[in-house]
Scaffold this motif. Structure first.
Motif, PDB file in Angstrom:
ATOM      1  N   LEU A  59       0.701  -1.587  -0.096  1.00 29.73           N
ATOM      2  CA  LEU A  59      -0.473   0.362  -0.109  1.00 29.73           C
ATOM      3  C   LEU A  59       0.714   1.495   0.443  1.00 29.73           C
ATOM      4  O   LEU A  59       1.703   1.475   0.402  1.00 29.73           O
ATOM      5  N   SER A  60       0.496   2.402  -0.160  1.00 26.47           N
ATOM      6  CA  SER A  60       1.430   3.319  -0.724  1.00 26.47           C
ATOM      7  C   SER A  60       0.428   4.871   0.182  1.00 26.47           C
ATOM      8  O   SER A  60      -0.334   4.573  -0.088  1.00 26.47           O
ATOM      9  N   LEU A  61       1.030   5.261   1.208  1.00 22.79           N
ATOM     10  CA  LEU A  61       0.295   6.467   2.043  1.00 22.79           C
ATOM     11  C   LEU A  61       1.333   7.280   1.979  1.00 22.79           C
ATOM     12  O   LEU A  61       1.904   7.892   1.516  1.00 22.79           O
ATOM     13  N   ARG A  62      -0.192   8.576   1.494  1.00 28.09           N
ATOM     14  CA  ARG A  62       1.012  10.018   1.951  1.00 28.09           C
ATOM     15  C   ARG A  62       1.250  10.630   3.203  1.00 28.09           C
ATOM     16  O   ARG A  62       1.301   9.741   4.238  1.00 28.09           O
ATOM     17  N   ARG A  63       2.788  11.055   2.942  1.00 27.12           N
ATOM     18  CA  ARG A  63       3.515  11.248   4.143  1.00 27.12           C
ATOM     19  C   ARG A  63       2.344  12.258   5.389  1.00 27.12           C
ATOM     20  O   ARG A  63       2.392  11.718   6.438  1.00 27.12           O
ATOM     21  N   GLU A  64       1.553  12.739   5.475  1.00 22.84           N
ATOM     22  CA  GLU A  64       0.128  13.300   5.824  1.00 22.84           C
ATOM     23  C   GLU A  64      -0.541  12.483   6.117  1.00 22.84           C
ATOM     24  O   GLU A  64      -1.106  12.674   7.981  1.00 22.84           O
ATOM     25  N   GLU A  65      -0.948  11.285   6.107  1.00 25.65           N
ATOM     26  CA  GLU A  65      -1.055  10.086   6.689  1.00 25.65           C
ATOM     27  C   GLU A  65      -0.385   9.519   7.397  1.00 25.65           C
ATOM     28  O   GLU A  65      -1.046   8.937   8.247  1.00 25.65           O
ATOM     29  N   THR A  66       1.006   9.133   6.830  1.00 30.10           N
ATOM     30  CA  THR A  66       1.616   8.209   7.897  1.00 30.10           C
ATOM     31  C   THR A  66       1.813  10.139   9.010  1.00 30.10           C
ATOM     32  O   THR A  66       2.319   8.822  10.185  1.00 30.10           O
ATOM     33  N   GLN A  67       1.928  10.348   9.165  1.00 29.37           N
ATOM     34  CA  GLN A  67       2.032  11.462  10.310  1.00 29.37           C
ATOM     35  C   GLN A  67       0.680  10.855  11.297  1.00 29.37           C
ATOM     36  O   GLN A  67       0.790  11.126  12.210  1.00 29.37           O
ATOM     37  N   ARG A  68      -0.120  10.397  10.957  1.00 28.78           N
ATOM     38  CA  ARG A  68      -1.908  10.223  12.115  1.00 28.78           C
ATOM     39  C   ARG A  68      -1.649   9.763  12.294  1.00 28.78           C
ATOM     40  O   ARG A  68      -2.594   8.549  13.256  1.00 28.78           O
TER      41      ARG A  68
END
Length: 72
Positions: A59-68
């Motif tokens: 799965l690829s996640l945006r940086r904004e999602e990984t921060q949460r």
């Protein structure tokens, strides 16, 4: 510690999801729920997106999602 802090090859367990509303629902719909293991496969040179393995799929996640996504 958040998912953003993990380096490629590291494994962590989701403690909680700090997002709210539609973003939290989207993250959970992808299979990322408290207690699930996530392994970071690789990150783009500038850190966005991050490729992870969760529940046997990539799965690829945006940086904004990984921060949460809080990890333990």
């Amino acid at each position: 510690m958040t998912l953003k802090d993990l380096k490629p090859g590291q494994l962590g367990v989701v403690a909680s999801i700090g997002a709210t509303g539609p973003m939290k629902r989207r993250i959970m719909d992808m299979g990322i729920t408290p207690g699930v293991e996530i392994r970071v496969i690789k990150a783009a040179p500038l850190g966005d997106p991050v490729e992870v393995n969760v529940r046997g799929y990539e799965l690829s996640l945006r940086r904004e999602e990984t921060q949460r996504i809080e990890m333990r």
